[in-house]
Design an enzyme around this catalytic site. Structure first.
Site, PDB file in Angstrom:
ATOM      1  N   CYS A  73     -44.537  46.660  22.909  1.00  0.00           N
ATOM      2  CA  CYS A  73     -44.929  47.945  22.552  1.00  0.00           C
ATOM      3  C   CYS A  73     -46.392  48.032  22.018  1.00  0.00           C
ATOM      4  O   CYS A  73     -47.275  48.946  22.376  1.00  0.00           O
ATOM      5  CB  CYS A  73     -43.960  48.868  21.968  1.00  0.00           C
ATOM      6  SG  CYS A  73     -42.193  48.782  22.357  1.00  0.00           S
ATOM      7  N   HIS A  82     -49.889  50.409  21.838  1.00  0.00           N
ATOM      8  CA  HIS A  82     -49.600  51.492  21.040  1.00  0.00           C
ATOM      9  C   HIS A  82     -49.684  51.289  19.662  1.00  0.00           C
ATOM     10  O   HIS A  82     -49.076  51.682  18.786  1.00  0.00           O
ATOM     11  CB  HIS A  82     -48.108  52.122  21.372  1.00  0.00           C
ATOM     12  CG  HIS A  82     -47.959  52.657  22.629  1.00  0.00           C
ATOM     13  ND1 HIS A  82     -48.546  53.628  23.092  1.00  0.00           N
ATOM     14  CD2 HIS A  82     -47.133  52.196  23.847  1.00  0.00           C
ATOM     15  CE1 HIS A  82     -48.550  53.973  24.343  1.00  0.00           C
ATOM     16  NE2 HIS A  82     -47.432  53.101  24.706  1.00  0.00           N
ATOM     17  N   CYS A 102     -41.581  51.979  30.254  1.00  0.00           N
ATOM     18  CA  CYS A 102     -42.579  51.240  29.522  1.00  0.00           C
ATOM     19  C   CYS A 102     -42.312  49.800  29.714  1.00  0.00           C
ATOM     20  O   CYS A 102     -43.084  48.937  30.053  1.00  0.00           O
ATOM     21  CB  CYS A 102     -42.562  51.346  28.213  1.00  0.00           C
ATOM     22  SG  CYS A 102     -43.446  52.772  27.734  1.00  0.00           S
ATOM     23  N   ARG A 158     -38.685  57.231  29.430  1.00  0.00           N
ATOM     24  CA  ARG A 158     -39.814  56.856  29.040  1.00  0.00           C
ATOM     25  C   ARG A 158     -40.143  55.500  28.686  1.00  0.00           C
ATOM     26  O   ARG A 158     -40.962  54.655  29.088  1.00  0.00           O
ATOM     27  CB  ARG A 158     -40.544  57.744  27.966  1.00  0.00           C
ATOM     28  CG  ARG A 158     -42.038  57.370  27.250  1.00  0.00           C
ATOM     29  CD  ARG A 158     -42.942  57.634  28.464  1.00  0.00           C
ATOM     30  NE  ARG A 158     -43.027  56.273  28.976  1.00  0.00           N
ATOM     31  CZ  ARG A 158     -44.065  56.119  29.681  1.00  0.00           C
ATOM     32  NH1 ARG A 158     -45.128  56.835  30.053  1.00  0.00           N
ATOM     33  NH2 ARG A 158     -44.120  54.805  30.123  1.00  0.00           N
TER      34      ARG A 158
END
Lengths: 266, 206
Positions: A175, A179, A227, A223
């Site tokens: 992630c 991010h 990803c 969501r």
């Protein structure tokens, strides 16, 4: 000489970036200007009807489902999720709690519910997602306030943070690859720095959100699934410990941020 | 030695962690949770669930490893780079541009493959003036070859960086395209050509 040329190119490109960013922001503004135009509100209404309708093999409604504030209490419940539920002996986010209630109260088969839990492009959000949209909308205007003090909640939070930074798969992605930095984009899509409370507070509370590009409501579990698709990982199971832990990590990082679900996304 | 490195790791993690998550989960618990979270993974995808030594180190140090770890990692990754048999590192920039545009490949919706995998370079890099839809995770690559006088050394260096980004930048966000089998040697040569050919749009018509 080469250095001068590089500086000139860099500043011209930066000016172009700023123009591009302005264009994107204008588009977002147009989406926000009329909140009642958000088609996600229709799904929140559909979710409310589903919440109240007797369904499943046991033909009962979800009105006895305890979202953490007592059976049937929907107002403000989403703002305090994820939380530890003694009856399930697990920390659960809104979707995983609804999954639990649909299984235990209504008698649905869990395996059926998690088999194809998310809509394809153009299809409406599925029943569980619609109910999640309804529940989230009933905390709209409140601030995220999950306590995360129970030992199991702390454990899940630590797992979520570890997973956020855990690289794997053929692309080495985590992630954090997209991010964990400020002000970056993939193509033209801005990327929130979700490890930062300031950035997380701005965006996490917009989910579930209506996505203009796929013309349906996308829930937070969906969501995350999307990803992982992009990360070249296999299909993330809805309600898995990994997905709940990531929701817990994002929600805790966004603590104090305002909930504005359903949001409206590109 | 092993004890020392684990202790050092713990220190870094304690210093770098956010206040709300002080305790570190047991690595076996993390692996088990990941395994359970992807039950649909076919047998030949199981390897995707388990990070290799390099990914483990990068994850543990949040991609900012201490120098000793970074140096060893970089050396190990450079050793995985394979070069074209004929020694020619520059292919066809036109195909390189196509590969730079394409994000196809290796997603669970891409099986069985309908076309070759792309490099998706534009997702993270500005590469040509013409393509305005570019990402900013990676550095700008405008005039990449021109700014390096199209030198043989720079060509070799960029081939290695694309083949294995971590052979030059330990814990880089960029995939190790050659080492991980995302792109073939010929495809990597085409992407090198996009950056290093004097007639490619990266270096011409700026």
């Amino acid at each position: 000489m080469a250095a001068c040329a590089a500086v000139a190119i860099a500043s011209a490109a930066m000016a172009q970036d700023t123009e591009t960013e302005k264009g994107i922001e204008k588009y977002r503004q147009m989406l926000r200007e009329d909140p009642w135009s958000n088609p996600g509100l229709l799904d929140a209404d559909r979710g409310e009807a589903l919440w109240k309708t007797p369904r499943g093999p046991k033909n009962v409604s979800l009105e006895q489902c305890d979202l953490g504030k007592g059976p049937g209490v929907v107002d403000g419940a989403f703002a305090e999720l994820p939380r530890y539920f003694a009856d399930a002996d697990r920390v659960l986010d809104v979707e995983t709690r609804l999954l639990w209630c649909m299984e235990k109260l209504q008698g649905f088969n869990r395996a059926d519910l998690v088999k194809k839990p998310h809509p394809g492009g153009g299809q409406p959000v599925k029943e569980l997602g619609a109910v999640a949209t309804y529940v989230a909308s009933k905390s709209s205007g409140l601030k995220y306030a999950a306590k995360m003090q129970h030992p199991k909640e702390k454990e899940v939070l630590a797992l979520g943070q570890t997973i956020f930074f855990r690289r794997s798969g053929p692309f080495d992605f985590a992630c954090a690859t997209c991010h964990a930095a400020e002000g970056t984009r993939i193509r033209l899509q801005g990327l929130p720095r979700l490890s930062s409370p300031a950035a997380a507070r701005k965006v996490v509370g917009e989910w579930p959100a209506y996505r203009v590009s796929t013309t349906h409501v996308m829930t937070m579990q969906h969501r995350l699934y999307d990803c992982y698709w992009q990360m070249r990982m296999p299909e993330l199971e809805m309600g898995s410990d990994v997905s709940v832990a990531l929701v817990a990590y994002l929600t805790k990082t966004a603590e104090g941020g305002e909930i504005s679900a359903p949001g409206l996304k590109r | 030695m092993r004890t020392i490195s684990i202790a050092a790791l713990g220190l870094v993690l304690a210093a770098g962690s956010i206040a709300h998550a002080q305790q570190m989960p047991d690595p076996a618990r993390v692996d088990a949770a990941v395994k359970a979270a992807f039950p649909a993974a076919p047998a030949d995808w199981q390897g995707r669930l388990t990070p290799d030594a390099t990914m483990k180190e990068c994850s543990a140090y949040h991609n900012n490893p201490p120098k000793a770890v970074a140096d060893a990692l970089q050396k190990r990754e450079l050793a995985t780079v394979k070069y074209p048999a004929d020694g020619k590192l520059i292919g066809d920039w036109k195909n390189g541009e196509k590969l730079a545009q394409s994000g196809y490949g290796m997603r669970f919706s891409d099986y069985p493959p309908r076309t070759v995998s792309g490099g998706n370079c534009y997702a993270c890099h500005q590469i040509t003036k013409k393509e305005v839809s570019y990402g900013t995770i990676g550095p700008r690559l405008l005039e990449y070859g021109k700014l390096r006088d199209f030198s043989a050394d720079a060509t070799k260096a960029v081939y290695e960086r694309i083949y294995n980004s971590q052979s030059a930048f330990p814990c880089s966000n960029m995939p190790r395209f050659g080492t991980n089998g995302i792109l073939t040697i010929d495809q990597i040569k085409d992407v090198v050509a996009l950056l290093m050919s004097p007639d490619s749009p990266v270096n011409k018509d700026q």
